[in-house]
Every structure is written in structure tokens, then in C-alpha cells.
Design an enzyme around this catalytic site. Structure first.
Site, PDB file in Angstrom:
ATOM      1  N   GLU A  33       0.823  -1.220   0.000  1.00 43.65           N
ATOM      2  CA  GLU A  33       0.000   0.000   0.000  1.00 43.65           C
ATOM      3  C   GLU A  33       0.854   1.266   0.000  1.00 43.65           C
ATOM      4  O   GLU A  33       0.514   2.250  -0.662  1.00 43.65           O
ATOM      5  CB  GLU A  33      -0.956  -0.002   1.196  1.00 43.65           C
ATOM      6  CG  GLU A  33      -2.070  -1.038   1.104  1.00 43.65           C
ATOM      7  CD  GLU A  33      -2.942  -0.884  -0.129  1.00 43.65           C
ATOM      8  OE1 GLU A  33      -3.071   0.243  -0.652  1.00 43.65           O
ATOM      9  OE2 GLU A  33      -3.482  -1.899  -0.603  1.00 43.65           O
ATOM     10  N   TYR A 116      -6.632   6.234   4.123  1.00 44.36           N
ATOM     11  CA  TYR A 116      -6.753   5.199   3.093  1.00 44.36           C
ATOM     12  C   TYR A 116      -5.940   3.954   3.445  1.00 44.36           C
ATOM     13  O   TYR A 116      -6.446   2.831   3.417  1.00 44.36           O
ATOM     14  CB  TYR A 116      -6.305   5.729   1.718  1.00 44.36           C
ATOM     15  CG  TYR A 116      -6.021   4.602   0.768  1.00 44.36           C
ATOM     16  CD1 TYR A 116      -7.054   3.879   0.196  1.00 44.36           C
ATOM     17  CD2 TYR A 116      -4.708   4.197   0.504  1.00 44.36           C
ATOM     18  CE1 TYR A 116      -6.805   2.797  -0.628  1.00 44.36           C
ATOM     19  CE2 TYR A 116      -4.443   3.121  -0.319  1.00 44.36           C
ATOM     20  CZ  TYR A 116      -5.497   2.426  -0.876  1.00 44.36           C
ATOM     21  OH  TYR A 116      -5.247   1.348  -1.676  1.00 44.36           O
ATOM     22  N   ASP A 134      -9.779   5.972  -2.361  1.00 42.10           N
ATOM     23  CA  ASP A 134      -8.655   6.472  -3.154  1.00 42.10           C
ATOM     24  C   ASP A 134      -9.206   7.026  -4.463  1.00 42.10           C
ATOM     25  O   ASP A 134     -10.423   7.119  -4.639  1.00 42.10           O
ATOM     26  CB  ASP A 134      -7.603   5.374  -3.382  1.00 42.10           C
ATOM     27  CG  ASP A 134      -8.081   4.282  -4.333  1.00 42.10           C
ATOM     28  OD1 ASP A 134      -9.300   4.242  -4.657  1.00 42.10           O
ATOM     29  OD2 ASP A 134      -7.252   3.458  -4.763  1.00 42.10           O
TER      30      ASP A 134
END
Length: 345
Positions: A33, A116, A134
Site C-alpha cells: 500500500e 486510506y 482512493d
């Protein structure tokens, strides 16, 4: 079939086989991520694999030097991500005994982990029902529900966050979050999506009102400033070169570069020669200055346009603290400087 179920069904048939999807362990999920922030999957995948090979556990990453981490990150840009990644690994190793926090709220306390990333880890690894938001998710929700609120505004972010959590599957948060992001990446793409094969085309407001190309709305434009960099490749009689570390705040913090003269605009050889002499940038006598690139290399950053020239400065004698090219190439450089080194040296 409702929106979330359709997306999940689509995802199970169309998802890409990506390595971080084959685990619920938070370390590789977190690593992926952070790498994929501001980065396409095709570009990020080799970096993910390199990091996992070099640092198989969070303890390995924590024990690495910052220079090692930055060197491996070289070329991905947004280098604060790499520094935060390293700092968080140290925190997890020392304060959490190598165990990642297991809730969205706790994950938010980690350096470099925003809403996020925290939502992604919490849902993917622990099935916590918290929605990710996102660019892909903004686009899918904006088009499907026909929302024209500016996604860069505080009002828009709040509105979409509420909606994202309302429509998320509470039974399968991990599957749903991955589905809507994948749907935005592969099907509901920014430009010219193939809406005729879309699984939610019959209920998509943007498609029905011919507004697909208009949504989402993002009004805030990033203002770019122009900067003019002149890098001096200062070489002594032993073919050793001077480099320096960028320790000031701003772009490329803690990366290496050649001695730099920043100017108000383009600079020619005569002006540069006079400046080197006037400023006494180094003590050795200059034998020759060669312009390495006739036209400036344009390097685009999110807020800046860099116009870069390289000048080869040959000097007499031995330069203090100069290094061989072999040693130089081991250091982390901004990718535009590294690419120049690889091309010419």
C-alpha cells in the site's frame, strides 16, 4: 443484485493475480500500500518484490540503514514515503514487538499511514468494516451515483467517505474494498471507459445522463513552479568525483547529488564559469568545463518543473572527499541524476 454484490462478483472473475492479495499478513499488505501510493501497479510490483526479498520481515526493514532503503526506493519518487516506511518499521519492531496494530484507529497512529492505508490494512488483514477511499473509489462512486461535488474539497471528502461506508459490504469488507479499487483501475478508468460491458451500466447515473467524462469533479489544480538546476560533475586527476547529500528540507531529502548551482533561468558556459570562479566553489584549478547536455532535461514533479543541465568540470590535482564512480553508484540518487550517471558513466 445490489451495487456491492455486483462489484464483488465482477472482481472474483476479473481480478489481477497480485502477490499481496495472497496473504492477510499486515507486513506485505502495508508494504504494497505504501509503494502503490501515487504509483501504478506495473511500476510498483518490481519494487514490492525487491523490498520483500531484501527485507523479508519488518525487523529486517527496521534494521536496515536509511541509505539502503532509499537506494532500493530509487526511481519511485515521493521519497518521504520511503523515509516514513523505514521509521514505521522501526516503531513496529521496537514498540509493538513486530506486531502491527489490529484496528483502523490504532493504525492511523503510525507515521506515513493515512486514512486510506489504515482502512486498507484494517479491512484486508482483519476484516474491519471500514471503507477505502482512493482515486479509483472516488471515480466509481462519483459516476455511479452521479455526484458532482468537488472531490478535492473538504465537503467532497466528507460526503464520499460517508457514502463509501454506507455502500460497503459489511459481511465482506476486504473483498468489497479490493473489488471497488480494482473496478476503478480496470473497468471504470479515467478516460474512455468501455461502459457497454460494465456490470452496473443499467443503474449508473453518469452513463444515463451522459456525464461519464465529466465525473469526478476535481477543481483544485496544483500550481507548478519552474526551477533551473546546474549540476557540476567535478572530477580530479584521479577520475574521482565530488557528490553531496541533500540534507535541507524539500525535494529529495537525504538523497545524493552532484554539487548544485540553482539559477533563475537557463545558464550558458560563460556565466557558469564566472560563477564558479567568483563563488570559489572548490579550491582546485579548473582545467576544462564541458556542457554535457545541450538542452535542459525536463523533470516533472507534482509541484515543480525542473530544468536540469550537467556540466563536466575537470580540475587539477586531488579533490578532498571525492569518490570513484564505483562508490558513487552505490548511493541513492534522484532518478533523473541516476539515469544520467548510467547513460554517461
Amino acid at each position: 443484485m445490489d451495487f456491492s454484490k455486483r462489484l464483488i462478483a465482477w472482481y472474483l472473475e476479473n481480478k489481477r493475480d497480485l502477490p499481496w492479495r495472497n496473504t492477510t499478513h499486515p507486513y506485505p499488505v502495508w508494504l504494497s500500500e505504501i509503494i502503490l501510493q501515487q504509483t501504478r501497479v506495473a511500476q510498483g510490483l518490481p519494487y514490492f518484490e525487491s523490498f520483500l526479498n531484501a527485507f523479508p520481515t519488518v525487523f529486517d526493514l527496521a534494521e536496515a540503514s536509511e541509505e539502503e532503503v532509499l537506494k532500493l526506493w530509487q526511481g519511485l519518487g515521493y521519497y518521504s514515503r520511503a523515509r516514513n516506511l523505514h521509521q514505521t518499521a522501526k516503531t513496529i519492531a521496537s514498540q509493538y514487538d513486530g506486531e502491527f496494530p489490529k484496528s483502523y484507529k490504532e493504525l492511523l497512529q503510525l507515521k506515513g499511514v493515512g486514512s486510506y492505508t489504515a482502512a486498507a490494512i484494517a479491512s484486508f488483514c482483519y476484516e474491519e468494516p471500514v471503507a477505502v477511499l482512493d482515486g479509483n473509489v472516488f471515480r466509481v462512486l462519483s459516476r455511479y451515483y452521479g455526484i458532482s461535488t468537488d472531490i478535492s474539497s473538504p465537503k467532497g471528502k466528507t460526503e464520499f467517505n460517508v457514502l463509501a461506508n454506507e455502500v460497503m459490504s459489511r459481511q465482506h469488507p476486504s473483498l468489497y474494498n479490493q473489488a471497488i479499487m480494482e473496478f476503478g483501475a480496470l473497468q471504470c478508468v479515467p478516460k474512455n471507459p468501455d461502459c457497454m460491458v460494465c456490470v452496473v451500466k443499467d443503474s449508473c447515473v453518469a452513463l444515463q445522463h451522459k456525464k461519464v467524462s465529466e465525473l469526478p469533479v476535481k477543481l483544485k489544480k496544483t500550481k507548478q513552479t519552474n526551477r533551473y538546476f546546474n549540476y557540476l560533475i567535478i572530477e580530479d586527476e584521479h577520475q574521482n568525483i565530488l557528490i553531496q547529500k541533500r540534507t535541507q528540507k524539500g525535494i529529495w531529502h537525504n538523497l545524493y547529488e552532484f554539487p548544485l548551482i540553482e539559477a533563475e533561468g537557463e545558464m550558458d558556459l560563460k556565466v557558469l564559469s564566472n560563477l564558479i570562479e567568483k563563488e570559489s566553489i572548490f579550491v582546485n584549478s579548473v582545467l576544462e568545463i564541458i556542457e554535457m547536455n545541450d538542452e535542459s532535461i525536463l523533470h516533472l514533479l507534482s509541484h515543480q518543473k525542473l530544468y536540469i543541465k550537467f556540466w563536466w568540470v575537470k580540475t587539477e590535482g586531488k579533490l578532498k572527499d571525492a569518490l570513484s564512480w564505483e562508490e558513487i553508484k552505490k548511493r541513492p540518487f534522484p532518478i533523473v541524476v541516476y539515469n544520467f550517471i548510467e547513460k554517461y558513466f
